[in-house]
Design an enzyme around this catalytic site. Structure first.
Site, PDB file in Angstrom:
ATOM      1  N   SER A 116     -11.066  20.803 -57.955  1.00 25.39           N
ATOM      2  CA  SER A 116      -9.549  20.415 -59.031  1.00 25.39           C
ATOM      3  C   SER A 116      -8.668  20.632 -57.059  1.00 25.39           C
ATOM      4  CB  SER A 116      -9.294  21.710 -59.223  1.00 25.39           C
ATOM      5  OG  SER A 116      -8.020  21.963 -59.060  1.00 25.39           O
ATOM      6  N   SER A 117      -7.567  20.148 -56.758  1.00 28.24           N
ATOM      7  CA  SER A 117      -6.553  20.645 -56.089  1.00 28.24           C
ATOM      8  C   SER A 117      -5.877  22.339 -54.998  1.00 28.24           C
ATOM      9  CB  SER A 117      -5.474  19.207 -56.278  1.00 28.24           C
ATOM     10  OG  SER A 117      -4.697  20.191 -57.165  1.00 28.24           O
ATOM     11  N   CYS A 118      -6.315  22.794 -56.597  1.00 31.71           N
ATOM     12  CA  CYS A 118      -6.528  24.153 -56.426  1.00 31.71           C
ATOM     13  C   CYS A 118      -6.999  24.985 -55.335  1.00 31.71           C
ATOM     14  CB  CYS A 118      -6.023  25.369 -58.362  1.00 31.71           C
ATOM     15  SG  CYS A 118      -7.800  25.095 -58.791  1.00 31.71           S
TER      16      CYS A 118
ATOM     17  N   TYR B 197     -10.205  30.348 -60.745  1.00 30.40           N
ATOM     18  CA  TYR B 197     -10.918  29.133 -61.408  1.00 30.40           C
ATOM     19  C   TYR B 197     -11.150  28.556 -59.599  1.00 30.40           C
ATOM     20  CZ  TYR B 197      -9.365  24.733 -62.731  1.00 30.40           C
ATOM     21  OH  TYR B 197      -9.222  23.329 -62.729  1.00 30.40           O
TER      22      TYR B 197
ATOM     23  N   LYS C 162     -14.580  27.107 -58.239  1.00 29.10           N
ATOM     24  CA  LYS C 162     -14.355  25.489 -58.013  1.00 29.10           C
ATOM     25  C   LYS C 162     -15.180  25.469 -56.476  1.00 29.10           C
ATOM     26  CE  LYS C 162     -12.823  23.375 -61.968  1.00 29.10           C
ATOM     27  NZ  LYS C 162     -14.066  22.857 -62.666  1.00 29.10           N
TER      28      LYS C 162
ATOM     29  N   HIS D  20      -1.019  22.370 -69.149  1.00 31.85           N
ATOM     30  CA  HIS D  20      -0.573  22.213 -68.398  1.00 31.85           C
ATOM     31  C   HIS D  20       0.652  21.937 -68.454  1.00 31.85           C
ATOM     32  CE1 HIS D  20      -4.531  21.936 -66.871  1.00 31.85           C
ATOM     33  NE2 HIS D  20      -4.087  22.196 -66.091  1.00 31.85           N
TER      34      HIS D  20
HETATM   35  N1  LIG Z   1      -6.512  18.481 -66.563  1.00 30.41           N
HETATM   36  C1  LIG Z   1      -6.620  18.905 -65.475  1.00 30.41           C
HETATM   37  O1  LIG Z   1      -5.121  18.656 -64.941  1.00 30.41           O
HETATM   38  C2  LIG Z   1      -7.467  19.063 -64.368  1.00 30.41           C
HETATM   39  C3  LIG Z   1      -8.617  18.979 -64.519  1.00 30.41           C
HETATM   40  N2  LIG Z   1      -9.888  19.040 -63.646  1.00 30.41           N
HETATM   41  C4  LIG Z   1     -10.765  19.586 -63.590  1.00 30.41           C
HETATM   42  O2  LIG Z   1     -11.479  17.795 -65.123  1.00 30.41           O
HETATM   43  C5  LIG Z   1     -12.300  18.572 -65.511  1.00 30.41           C
HETATM   44  C6  LIG Z   1     -12.648  18.108 -67.072  1.00 30.41           C
HETATM   45  O3  LIG Z   1     -11.780  18.983 -67.484  1.00 30.41           O
HETATM   46  P1  LIG Z   1      -9.895  17.938 -68.583  1.00 30.41           P
HETATM   47  O4  LIG Z   1     -11.135  17.332 -69.200  1.00 30.41           O
HETATM   48  O5  LIG Z   1      -9.064  18.539 -68.460  1.00 30.41           O
HETATM   49  O6  LIG Z   1     -10.624  19.815 -69.668  1.00 30.41           O
HETATM   50  P2  LIG Z   1     -11.047  19.929 -70.822  1.00 30.41           P
HETATM   51  O7  LIG Z   1     -10.301  20.784 -71.447  1.00 30.41           O
HETATM   52  O8  LIG Z   1     -10.534  18.476 -72.230  1.00 30.41           O
HETATM   53  O9  LIG Z   1     -12.736  19.908 -71.560  1.00 30.41           O
HETATM   54  C7  LIG Z   1     -13.222  20.403 -70.991  1.00 30.41           C
HETATM   55  C8  LIG Z   1     -14.664  20.469 -71.981  1.00 30.41           C
HETATM   56  O10 LIG Z   1     -15.589  21.213 -71.158  1.00 30.41           O
HETATM   57  C9  LIG Z   1     -16.576  21.194 -72.408  1.00 30.41           C
HETATM   58  N3  LIG Z   1     -16.976  23.365 -72.019  1.00 30.41           N
HETATM   59  C10 LIG Z   1     -16.612  23.969 -72.186  1.00 30.41           C
HETATM   60  N4  LIG Z   1     -16.707  25.000 -71.609  1.00 30.41           N
HETATM   61  C11 LIG Z   1     -17.492  24.664 -72.597  1.00 30.41           C
HETATM   62  C12 LIG Z   1     -19.275  25.735 -72.758  1.00 30.41           C
HETATM   63  N5  LIG Z   1     -19.598  27.040 -72.521  1.00 30.41           N
HETATM   64  N6  LIG Z   1     -20.446  24.963 -73.167  1.00 30.41           N
HETATM   65  C13 LIG Z   1     -20.503  23.326 -73.522  1.00 30.41           C
HETATM   66  N7  LIG Z   1     -19.129  22.796 -73.135  1.00 30.41           N
HETATM   67  C14 LIG Z   1     -17.466  23.750 -73.230  1.00 30.41           C
HETATM   68  C15 LIG Z   1     -15.539  21.382 -74.376  1.00 30.41           C
HETATM   69  O11 LIG Z   1     -16.256  20.797 -74.663  1.00 30.41           O
HETATM   70  P3  LIG Z   1     -15.350  20.528 -76.579  1.00 30.41           P
HETATM   71  O12 LIG Z   1     -14.853  19.968 -76.717  1.00 30.41           O
HETATM   72  O13 LIG Z   1     -17.671  20.213 -76.962  1.00 30.41           O
HETATM   73  O14 LIG Z   1     -15.648  22.762 -76.859  1.00 30.41           O
HETATM   74  C16 LIG Z   1     -15.067  20.320 -72.970  1.00 30.41           C
HETATM   75  O15 LIG Z   1     -14.622  19.059 -74.232  1.00 30.41           O
HETATM   76  C17 LIG Z   1     -12.664  20.296 -65.456  1.00 30.41           C
HETATM   77  O16 LIG Z   1     -13.677  20.383 -64.550  1.00 30.41           O
HETATM   78  C18 LIG Z   1     -11.488  20.639 -65.095  1.00 30.41           C
HETATM   79  O17 LIG Z   1     -11.406  21.433 -64.221  1.00 30.41           O
HETATM   80  C19 LIG Z   1      -9.281  18.566 -62.358  1.00 30.41           C
HETATM   81  C20 LIG Z   1      -7.971  18.970 -61.787  1.00 30.41           C
HETATM   82  C21 LIG Z   1      -7.860  18.866 -63.136  1.00 30.41           C
HETATM   83  C1  LIG Z   2      -4.484  21.513 -62.288  1.00 32.22           C
HETATM   84  C2  LIG Z   2      -3.847  22.737 -62.096  1.00 32.22           C
HETATM   85  O1  LIG Z   2      -3.482  23.574 -62.768  1.00 32.22           O
HETATM   86  C3  LIG Z   2      -2.352  24.569 -62.215  1.00 32.22           C
HETATM   87  O2  LIG Z   2      -2.196  25.173 -61.475  1.00 32.22           O
HETATM   88  P1  LIG Z   2      -0.587  24.612 -61.593  1.00 32.22           P
HETATM   89  O3  LIG Z   2      -0.776  23.157 -60.895  1.00 32.22           O
HETATM   90  O4  LIG Z   2       0.055  24.895 -61.628  1.00 32.22           O
HETATM   91  O5  LIG Z   2      -0.285  24.205 -63.515  1.00 32.22           O
HETATM   92  P2  LIG Z   2       0.432  23.334 -64.336  1.00 32.22           P
HETATM   93  O6  LIG Z   2       0.352  22.249 -65.533  1.00 32.22           O
HETATM   94  O7  LIG Z   2       0.143  24.547 -65.620  1.00 32.22           O
HETATM   95  O8  LIG Z   2       2.187  24.063 -64.233  1.00 32.22           O
HETATM   96  C4  LIG Z   2       2.513  23.272 -63.003  1.00 32.22           C
HETATM   97  C5  LIG Z   2       4.091  23.614 -63.430  1.00 32.22           C
HETATM   98  O9  LIG Z   2       4.949  23.427 -63.530  1.00 32.22           O
HETATM   99  C6  LIG Z   2       5.799  24.898 -64.643  1.00 32.22           C
HETATM  100  N1  LIG Z   2       5.824  24.602 -65.694  1.00 32.22           N
HETATM  101  C7  LIG Z   2       6.646  24.194 -66.178  1.00 32.22           C
HETATM  102  N2  LIG Z   2       7.205  24.092 -67.717  1.00 32.22           N
HETATM  103  C8  LIG Z   2       5.523  24.463 -67.514  1.00 32.22           C
HETATM  104  C9  LIG Z   2       5.421  24.748 -68.489  1.00 32.22           C
HETATM  105  O10 LIG Z   2       5.457  24.593 -70.221  1.00 32.22           O
HETATM  106  N3  LIG Z   2       3.276  24.454 -68.969  1.00 32.22           N
HETATM  107  C10 LIG Z   2       3.490  23.949 -68.117  1.00 32.22           C
HETATM  108  N4  LIG Z   2       2.261  25.171 -68.097  1.00 32.22           N
HETATM  109  N5  LIG Z   2       3.189  24.660 -66.651  1.00 32.22           N
HETATM  110  C11 LIG Z   2       4.647  24.693 -66.735  1.00 32.22           C
HETATM  111  C12 LIG Z   2       4.889  25.149 -64.218  1.00 32.22           C
HETATM  112  O11 LIG Z   2       5.673  27.016 -63.538  1.00 32.22           O
HETATM  113  C13 LIG Z   2       4.331  25.104 -62.421  1.00 32.22           C
HETATM  114  O12 LIG Z   2       5.014  24.823 -61.545  1.00 32.22           O
HETATM  115  C14 LIG Z   2      -3.979  25.635 -62.599  1.00 32.22           C
HETATM  116  O13 LIG Z   2      -4.828  24.731 -63.563  1.00 32.22           O
HETATM  117  C15 LIG Z   2      -5.012  25.190 -61.232  1.00 32.22           C
HETATM  118  O14 LIG Z   2      -5.983  26.163 -61.567  1.00 32.22           O
HETATM  119  C16 LIG Z   2      -4.968  23.874 -61.778  1.00 32.22           C
HETATM  120  O15 LIG Z   2      -6.139  22.913 -60.973  1.00 32.22           O
END
Ligand SMILES: NC(=O)C1=CN([C@@H]2O[C@H](COP(=O)(O)OP(=O)(O)OC[C@H]3O[C@@H](n4cnc5c(N)ncnc54)[C@H](OP(=O)(O)O)[C@@H]3O)[C@@H](O)[C@H]2O)C=CC1
Ligand SMILES: C[C@H]1O[C@H](OP(=O)(O)OP(=O)(O)OC[C@H]2O[C@@H](n3cnc4c(=O)[nH]c(N)nc43)[C@H](O)[C@@H]2O)[C@@H](O)[C@@H](O)C1=O
Length: 314
Positions: A108-110, A137, A141, A180
């Protein structure tokens, strides 16, 4: 990847895993291996070792993780560290033990320092202090990147690490607190429109900037890099364009068709001020995104409406 290869998508029900699944199906792959978390808890070392020994996948997309927005990351700090370390350690080591040909780890970009220069180049990793709200987190990563590199160095494993920017798309998480920002805003503006609410509150000051990539574009990039990239280290996946949270809120408001006011809750964290990806390396490998932000939000809102209406009908 050969068309009959056995490909394990860890996390195939999630937003990213389901997009990778759709992409592989579209490309004619038919031997896709999946397990939901209730069948296989990826934190369980023995269960993962047994699964790999029995199934012997050829390729692995590691898209399973404990995932959430800024407040979820900051609240469930122990789980974000423990679950993610367990999941990735178990899968990466079992892949090695069972001769997986290639594995992709999604970071992830974090992982980049909070105050790193912009745009974020891959070599800024480990050059400064992380953002506090998502440090557990990010540390997990970073350990995943280093696991892949160490297994490459010591054992010759072709394990690659990709760092996606903030994502959104089909099958996103719309939980009011744990999601998010983009899904959170889609839901909040939609509910405000339905209830004719006078205003909508968004978290923080609205000034942080974020970059957003549609999950199906990410799946295209993952598929492309799985075929065309074999390097140590990391590669950013993003658009190279960002937007302030305030402007994002205005865009979601317009797409949803809400006409009230926007307020800011500054008791909620802003997080990293900016995390714009440098996508020079990605572009030089031959891949660029195709779905622009406004178009992607329209698609995500349609997906939300379908699921929302289905859920309210049940
Ligand atoms: N969403 C985002 O903005 C971003 C996501 N990523 C990365 O992309 C990847 C996918 O994220 P995303 O699709 O958004 O996440 P989701 O939460 O949508 O999906 C995560 C998946 O992980 C599975 N999972 C979690 N815990 C377990 C466990 N203990 N055992 C088995 N399976 C598990 C879940 O399975 P089940 O459904 O079967 O419970 C679920 O399907 C991650 O590595 C995340 O860090 C990176 C940058 C940004
Ligand atoms: C993908 C990325 O996601 C996370 O980091 P983040 O980028 O800060 O993600 P975010 O989407 O939650 O917030 C982005 C911005 O948006 C603002 N904001 C406003 N209103 C809402 C709101 O209602 N919900 C949320 N969640 N944020 C809000 C919030 O305050 C912040 O300034 C980490 O999990 C990190 O680990 C990671 O990998």
């Amino acid at each position: 990847m050969e068309k009959n290869a056995k490909i394990y998508i860890a996390g195939h029900r999630g937003m990213v895993g389901s997009a990778i699944y759709r992409k592989l199906e579209k490309e004619g792959y038919h031997n896709i291996l999946t397990r939901v978390s209730s069948e296989l808890d990826l934190r369980d070392q023995k269960a993962v070792a047994d699964f790999f020994e029995q199934e012997k996948p050829d390729y692995v997309f590691l898209a399973a993780a404990k995932v959430g927005g800024i407040v979820a990351n900051n609240t469930y700090r122990a789980e974000f560290l423990y679950d993610n370390l367990q999941i990735q350690n178990n899968i990466i080591n079992s892949a090695y033990v069972n001769g997986v040909k290639k594995l992709m780890f999604l970071g992830s970009s974090c992982i980049y320092p909070k105050m790193a220069p912009q745009p974020l180049k891959e070599d800024y990793l480990l050059t400064g202090t992380l953002e506090e709200t998502n440090e557990p987190y990010a540390i997990a990563k970073i350990a995943g990147i280093k696991m892949c590199d160490a297994y490459r160095d010591q054992f010759g494993c072709n394990y690659i690490s990709v760092m996606p920017t903030n994502l959104y798309g089909y099958n996103d998480n719309y939980h009011p607190q744990n999601s998010h920002v983009l899904p959170a805003l889609i839901r909040r503006f939609h509910e405000a429109k339905e209830n004719s609410a006078a205003d909508v509150t968004i978290w923080g000051t609205g000034s942080p900037k974020r970059e957003f990539l549609f999950a199906d574009d990410l799946a295209e990039a993952c598929f492309y890099l799985m075929q065309n990239y074999d390097e140590k280290g990391l590669v950013n996946i993003g658009t190279g364009e960002d937007i302030s949270i305030k402007d994002l809120a205005l865009l979601v408001k317009k797409i949803v068709g809400y006409e009230g006011e926007i307020k800011f809750d500054t008791s909620k964290p802003d997080g990293t001020p900016r995390k714009l990806m440098d996508v020079t390396k990605l572009h030089s490998k031959g891949w660029k995104h195709t779905i622009e932000l406004e178009q992607g939000i329209v698609l995500a809102y349609q997906d939300f409406l379908t699921k929302w209406q289905t859920a309210s009908a049940n």
